[in-house]
Design an enzyme around this catalytic site. Structure first.
Site, PDB file in Angstrom:
ATOM      1  N   VAL A  21       0.844  -1.197   0.000  1.00 48.95           N
ATOM      2  CA  VAL A  21       0.000   0.000   0.000  1.00 48.95           C
ATOM      3  C   VAL A  21       0.882   1.251   0.000  1.00 48.95           C
ATOM      4  CG1 VAL A  21      -2.004  -1.066   1.093  1.00 48.95           C
ATOM      5  CG2 VAL A  21      -0.202  -0.102   2.533  1.00 48.95           C
ATOM      6  N   CYS A  22       0.225   2.393  -0.235  1.00 48.28           N
ATOM      7  CA  CYS A  22       0.888   3.688  -0.283  1.00 48.28           C
ATOM      8  C   CYS A  22       1.630   3.921   1.038  1.00 48.28           C
ATOM      9  CB  CYS A  22      -0.162   4.760  -0.513  1.00 48.28           C
ATOM     10  SG  CYS A  22       0.427   6.433  -0.292  1.00 48.28           S
ATOM     11  N   PRO A  23       2.861   4.401   1.087  1.00 50.93           N
ATOM     12  CA  PRO A  23       3.650   4.882  -0.046  1.00 50.93           C
ATOM     13  C   PRO A  23       4.582   3.829  -0.645  1.00 50.93           C
ATOM     14  CG  PRO A  23       4.780   5.474   1.967  1.00 50.93           C
ATOM     15  CD  PRO A  23       3.586   4.633   2.368  1.00 50.93           C
ATOM     16  N   VAL A  24       4.447   2.573  -0.223  1.00 51.29           N
ATOM     17  CA  VAL A  24       5.394   1.558  -0.703  1.00 51.29           C
ATOM     18  C   VAL A  24       5.142   1.240  -2.181  1.00 51.29           C
ATOM     19  CG1 VAL A  24       6.413  -0.702  -0.228  1.00 51.29           C
ATOM     20  CG2 VAL A  24       5.496   0.650   1.640  1.00 51.29           C
ATOM     21  N   GLU A  50      -6.712   3.849  -5.087  1.00 48.88           N
ATOM     22  CA  GLU A  50      -5.702   4.827  -4.680  1.00 48.88           C
ATOM     23  C   GLU A  50      -4.404   4.716  -5.472  1.00 48.88           C
ATOM     24  OE1 GLU A  50      -4.952   5.167  -0.445  1.00 48.88           O
ATOM     25  OE2 GLU A  50      -3.137   6.297  -0.899  1.00 48.88           O
TER      26      GLU A  50
END
Ligand code: SF4
Ligand code: SF4
Ligand code: SF4
Lengths: 90, 288
Positions: A21-24, A50
């Site tokens: 998931v964000c930011p990965v 997203e």
């Protein structure tokens, strides 16, 4: 009509960021681009939502050339991006 | 010693429950302080306070436990390093801002620049009651524009050109409002759905979308004893010149219609939203 509209881009490498998931998502995509030569095309599989909304802008801001984003129809998308190395600083 | 509490309060000295102690409110614009200013704050907090500061809900800094007898010395020590006292009471307060397009990839407007301009023009201006400005860079609304008496939100005013669009599909996904779709080899934009968030233009890799900054205002927000969300009554304004015409008119309206202790919202309600809207619209028309 711009030539890219009909172009059939052929990816040189692939990366899957649907497991993070964000930011990965962005970090993993950058790491995959890092492995490529300038001008090569990476196909990134990312989750719809997203990641599909945000990763293209992040890569654009890093200076890479975003080519196409296609909905795979299974909750994921395919993003094609051409690696553009930063201009060497004098 | 006769203490002029009103003068103290105007200068940002907040009376503490502890006798003869004040929490000193500092002037901060848009939540931004230089390192040299922070050092001056630290020195004063150590020497005249109790070695700590409080970060307020509206991006301010307060130094608690300043003794009445030290007030002038403290003011001088801070002013020497470019730190000034804030204000309290019935006047224009600290102008808040997010980092905006100078720093944040999502930002549609230069929030810092606008916050500084607002502060230069209005900070400390006396009004029937406190008045808060807040500037947020985009629809994500990190700065919570609608909490303010006058809130500003950055948006984009958009245009699209089919000449360079490659139908790459990026903006279709970037749009949260589902306002963009690709149909029959062209892009379709549903203007009724579009909220001018600007994400399409930000993310477009070819420059087919062009976005110009727009300023979306909200009026009459208050988040104290009474809670109400500021109302948007105008389309996005195209420049800061128009913004300042509107802001001037809004503050004059408050002066004219507000009774002491009326917040801006109460003044608008006293006169009627219709009257307020007419006043504001007249300014916008004039500017066009
Ligand atoms: S409101 Fe927008 S511009 Fe401001 S910090 Fe949040 S995301 Fe960034
Ligand atoms: S401005 Fe925002 S809502 Fe309007 S089309 Fe672009 S992305 Fe969608
Ligand atoms: S992102 Fe730009 S190039 Fe891609 S479809 Fe949208 S307007 Fe066209």
């Amino acid at each position: 009509m711009p030539a890219e509209r009909m172009a059939d881009f052929r990816p040189d490498a692939a990366a899957d960021v649907t497991d993070v998931v964000c930011p990965v998502t962005f970090v993993k995509a950058l790491a995959a681009l890092d492995e490529l030569e300038d001008g090569r095309i990476l196909e990134i599989r990312l989750n719809d939502g997203e990641a599909a909304r945000n990763v293209p802008l992040s890569l654009k801001d890093e200076g890479h050339q975003v080519l196409r984003l296609t909905d795979n129809g299974d909750g994921t998308c395919a993003l094609l991006v051409r690696k553009v190395s930063a201009c060497p600083v004098e | 010693m006769v203490v002029d509490y009103a003068a103290l309060k105007k200068g940002g000295f907040m009376r503490q429950k502890q006798k003869d102690h004040f929490s000193l409110r500092l002037k901060v614009v848009g939540g931004e302080l230089e390192v040299a200013q922070l050092q001056a704050v630290a020195e004063v907090a150590e020497k005249y306070g109790r070695g700590s500061v409080h970060l307020t809900a509206r991006q301010g800094v307060e130094i608690p436990f300043i003794k009445l007898a030290d007030v002038e010395k403290v003011k001088d020590a801070l002013a020497a390093k470019g730190v000034f006292t804030g204000v309290c009471g019935p006047r224009v307060r600290t102008v808040t801002a997010c980092q905006g397009n100078a720093i944040c990839p999502s930002g549609c407007i230069d929030t810092y620049a606008l916050a500084r301009q607002i502060s230069e023009r209005y900070f400390g201006r006396e009004l029937p009651h406190k008045f808060k400005f807040g500037v947020t860079g985009c629809r994500n609304n990190c700065l919570k524009a609608e909490e303010n008496d006058l809130g500003v939100k950055g948006v984009y005013r958009l245009s699209w050109s089919g000449e360079v669009c490659t139908l790459c599909g990026v903006c279709v996904k970037a749009c949260r409002e589902k306002a963009v779709s690709v149909r029959e080899n062209t892009l379709t934009i549903d203007e009724k759905r579009c909220n001018n968030c600007g994400r399409c233009a930000k993310t477009c890799p070819t420059g087919a979308w062009k976005g110009e900054p727009g300023y979306l205002l909200s009026f009459g927000g208050t988040f104290g004893n009474r809670i109400a969300q500021g109302r948007q009554i105008l389309p996005p304004l195209k420049d800061t010149i128009t913004f300042f015409r509107v802001a001037d008119a809004a503050l004059d309206f408050f002066d004219k219609h507000g009774k002491p202790e009326d917040r801006f919202l109460a003044a608008i309600e006293r006169a009627g939203w219709g009257v307020f809207e007419e006043t504001i619209l007249a300014e916008v028309r004039h500017a066009c």
